[in-house]
Write an enzyme that holds these catalytic residues in place. Sequence first.
Site, PDB file in Angstrom:
ATOM      1  CE1 TYR A  34      11.112   4.002  -2.668  1.00 31.51           C
ATOM      2  CE2 TYR A  34      11.164   5.916  -1.245  1.00 31.51           C
ATOM      3  CZ  TYR A  34      11.010   5.372  -2.495  1.00 31.51           C
ATOM      4  OH  TYR A  34      10.737   6.177  -3.573  1.00 31.51           O
ATOM      5  CE  LYS A 148       7.502   5.958  -1.117  1.00 33.84           C
ATOM      6  NZ  LYS A 148       7.826   6.752  -2.289  1.00 33.84           N
ATOM      7  CD  GLU A 180       4.206   7.264 -10.399  1.00 41.77           C
ATOM      8  OE1 GLU A 180       3.814   7.723  -9.314  1.00 41.77           O
ATOM      9  OE2 GLU A 180       4.708   6.130 -10.516  1.00 41.77           O
ATOM     10  CG  LEU A 204       3.864   5.222  -4.868  1.00 42.16           C
ATOM     11  CD1 LEU A 204       4.463   3.838  -4.635  1.00 42.16           C
ATOM     12  CD2 LEU A 204       4.705   6.277  -4.186  1.00 42.16           C
TER      13      LEU A 204
HETATM   14  N1  PDD Z   1       8.423   9.767  -3.562  1.00 37.63           N
HETATM   15  N2  PDD Z   1       5.203   8.621  -7.314  1.00 37.63           N
HETATM   16  C1  PDD Z   1       6.488   8.274  -7.117  1.00 37.63           C
HETATM   17  C2  PDD Z   1       7.199   7.503  -8.160  1.00 37.63           C
HETATM   18  C3  PDD Z   1       7.141   8.662  -5.918  1.00 37.63           C
HETATM   19  O1  PDD Z   1       8.418   8.305  -5.706  1.00 37.63           O
HETATM   20  C4  PDD Z   1       6.436   9.439  -4.956  1.00 37.63           C
HETATM   21  C5  PDD Z   1       7.055   9.892  -3.672  1.00 37.63           C
HETATM   22  C6  PDD Z   1       5.091   9.773  -5.211  1.00 37.63           C
HETATM   23  C7  PDD Z   1       4.255  10.546  -4.213  1.00 37.63           C
HETATM   24  O2  PDD Z   1       3.861   9.728  -3.127  1.00 37.63           O
HETATM   25  P1  PDD Z   1       3.601  10.338  -1.681  1.00 37.63           P
HETATM   26  O3  PDD Z   1       2.583  11.391  -1.844  1.00 37.63           O
HETATM   27  O4  PDD Z   1       3.098   9.181  -0.889  1.00 37.63           O
HETATM   28  O5  PDD Z   1       4.921  10.896  -1.173  1.00 37.63           O
HETATM   29  C8  PDD Z   1       4.507   9.339  -6.399  1.00 37.63           C
HETATM   30  C9  PDD Z   1       9.119  10.010  -2.314  1.00 37.63           C
HETATM   31  C10 PDD Z   1       8.822  11.327  -1.687  1.00 37.63           C
HETATM   32  C11 PDD Z   1      10.593   9.741  -2.517  1.00 37.63           C
HETATM   33  O6  PDD Z   1      10.900   8.782  -3.209  1.00 37.63           O
HETATM   34  O7  PDD Z   1      11.431  10.452  -1.936  1.00 37.63           O
END
Ligand code: PDD
Length: 287
Positions: A34, A148, A180, A204
């Site tokens: 996703y 992801k 993270e 991620l």
């Molecule tokens: N999640 N690390 C993890 C495990 C995440 O699920 C996310 C973002 C991030 C930040 O990535 P980005 O800056 O590209 O949004 C880091 C999204 C927002 C979610 O699962 O809803």
Amino acid sequence: MSEAIVYLNGEFLPLSEAKVPVLDRGFIFGDGVYEVIPAYSGRLFRIDEHLQRLQNSLDAVRIRNPYSNAEWLQVLTGLLKKNPAEDSSIYLQVTRGVAKRDHAFPANVTPTVFAMANPLVTTDEKTFNQGVAAITRDDSRWQHCNVKAITLLANILLRQSAIDAGAAEAILIRNDDVTEGAASNVFIVSKGVIKTPPKSALLLPGITRDLIVELAQSHKLPIEEVTFSKDALLAADEIWISSSTKEIMPVVKLDGKSVGNGQPGPVARKLFGIFQDYKRELKAIGR
Ligand code: PDD
């Protein structure tokens, strides 16, 4: 409010009419990937980077990308037009498709594509000033956290353990090193230097994380992509988390203790301002 219009396998339709067969491998196995993409004033933010990360996730799990980038753009801009809002976040997912339950990949299956747009409430000054509490937890996830994947059970349990503890996020520790958050990347400031863990299979590669690194560098703020320990996290002068939906969110309390003086720190505040200016410039030049 009128019903949201979503995208499913080539069609735009009301949310309540969007149905997926129960044998979809996303439902049965969590076999899919996703993206979450912000759109400010109807414009997709860092779309090339998001589509590249989608491609990387699809490649990693060997699902064929069903669309070209031009086709993805059509789908996503179509969704934004049909769901007008000042700011939105688009959720999209691609699963391996519908097949008789068997762990091995099915032959000749068509990936399922679903996307929706939700209103995005961005972090304003007041929310930023409040910051959030976080807790530390052992990183119980698999070894491919750079993908992801929709398979988020470990992340969900970790996030819920934070909520149960009265906090907003769990910051994850693997072999004594910070990776993270359950759904965010992590930054600390230690003796004036910003630090965030380097990209690896254990976290991620956040699009917001990369932008913060870029903005810090272009504004000559000292920043290092470097591994740091749980002790360094606990001793940090400042901590913040980042994501597409939270942008930059200060962590003012960790494991029940104040971070710094218990208020968002000066470096986080400076970057928050730079981030807001960057968004405003993009809006002004119509990108
Ligand atoms: N999640 N690390 C993890 C495990 C995440 O699920 C996310 C973002 C991030 C930040 O990535 P980005 O800056 O590209 O949004 C880091 C999204 C927002 C979610 O699962 O809803």
